[in-house]
Design an enzyme around this catalytic site. Structure first.
Site, mmCIF file in Angstrom:
data_model
loop_
_atom_site.group_PDB
_atom_site.id
_atom_site.type_symbol
_atom_site.label_atom_id
_atom_site.label_comp_id
_atom_site.label_asym_id
_atom_site.label_seq_id
_atom_site.Cartn_x
_atom_site.Cartn_y
_atom_site.Cartn_z
ATOM 1 C CE LYS A 38 -3.916 -2.291 2.328
ATOM 2 N NZ LYS A 38 -4.123 -2.964 1.182
ATOM 3 C CB CYS A 39 4.124 1.556 -0.599
ATOM 4 S SG CYS A 39 5.691 2.828 -0.831
ATOM 5 N N GLY A 40 3.290 4.070 -2.374
ATOM 6 C CA GLY A 40 3.513 4.991 -3.597
ATOM 7 C C GLY A 40 4.380 4.168 -4.517
#
Length: 167
Positions: A38-40
């Site tokens: 759930k990271c850029g």
């Protein structure tokens, strides 16, 4: 593991929690990445998979990518090992090994990551991992050959990896 001198001296847990000796990768070039769902930078899974397939076409038995999920940066890897595997497979078609979730910094940091950070400090000699998708390259001799920040796209490492494989 203070006496560790190479990558092959460590043991880690695989996606099911079973112990894996990194000595199993002796003679291979290994790219180690701390990952998060759930990271850029999560779309880098696609770049890692592309790199994995491209390099293995030329060196089918000599290269491996190991993903190590970590929830230490903004809580961006909250899932269980099973949920992480499913996410990687469904969203990015990941076929390279994703290991068990670990810590890369702090009191509970994986001994492997403690060793990697000591062998190849980051910018300004900093030894901590700064964010998700930091990358370490281990050569066939079990020594750290490179370290790259999260912003480095996996595909940009292909030439360096091929160079290491050719040695």
């Amino acid at each position: 593991m203070a006496s560790a001198t190479t990558f092959y001296d460590f043991k880690v847990a695989d996606k099911k929690g079973a112990e894996v000796s990194l000595a199993d990768y002796k003679g291979k070039v290994v790219l180690i990445v701390n990952t998060a769902s759930k990271c850029g930078f999560t779309p880098q899974y696609a770049g890692l998979e592309k790199l994995w397939k491209t390099v293995r076409e030329k060196y089918p038995d000599d290269f491996v990518i190991l993903g190590f999920p970590c929830n230490q940066f903004g809580g961006q890897e909250p899932g269980t090992n099973e949920e992480i595997q499913e996410f990687c497979q469904l969203n990015y078609g990941v076929t390279f090994p994703i290991m068990a979730k670990i810590d890369v910094n702090g009191d509970n940091a994986s001994p492997l990551f403690e060793w990697l950070k000591n062998e190849k400090p980051g910018l300004l000699g900093l030894k901590r991992v700064k964010w998700n998708f930091e990358k370490f390259l281990v050569g066939k001799d079990g020594r750290v050959k490179g370290r790259w920040a999260s912003t480095t796209k996996p595909e940009s490492l292909e030439a360096t990896i091929l160079e290491e494989l050719a040695k």
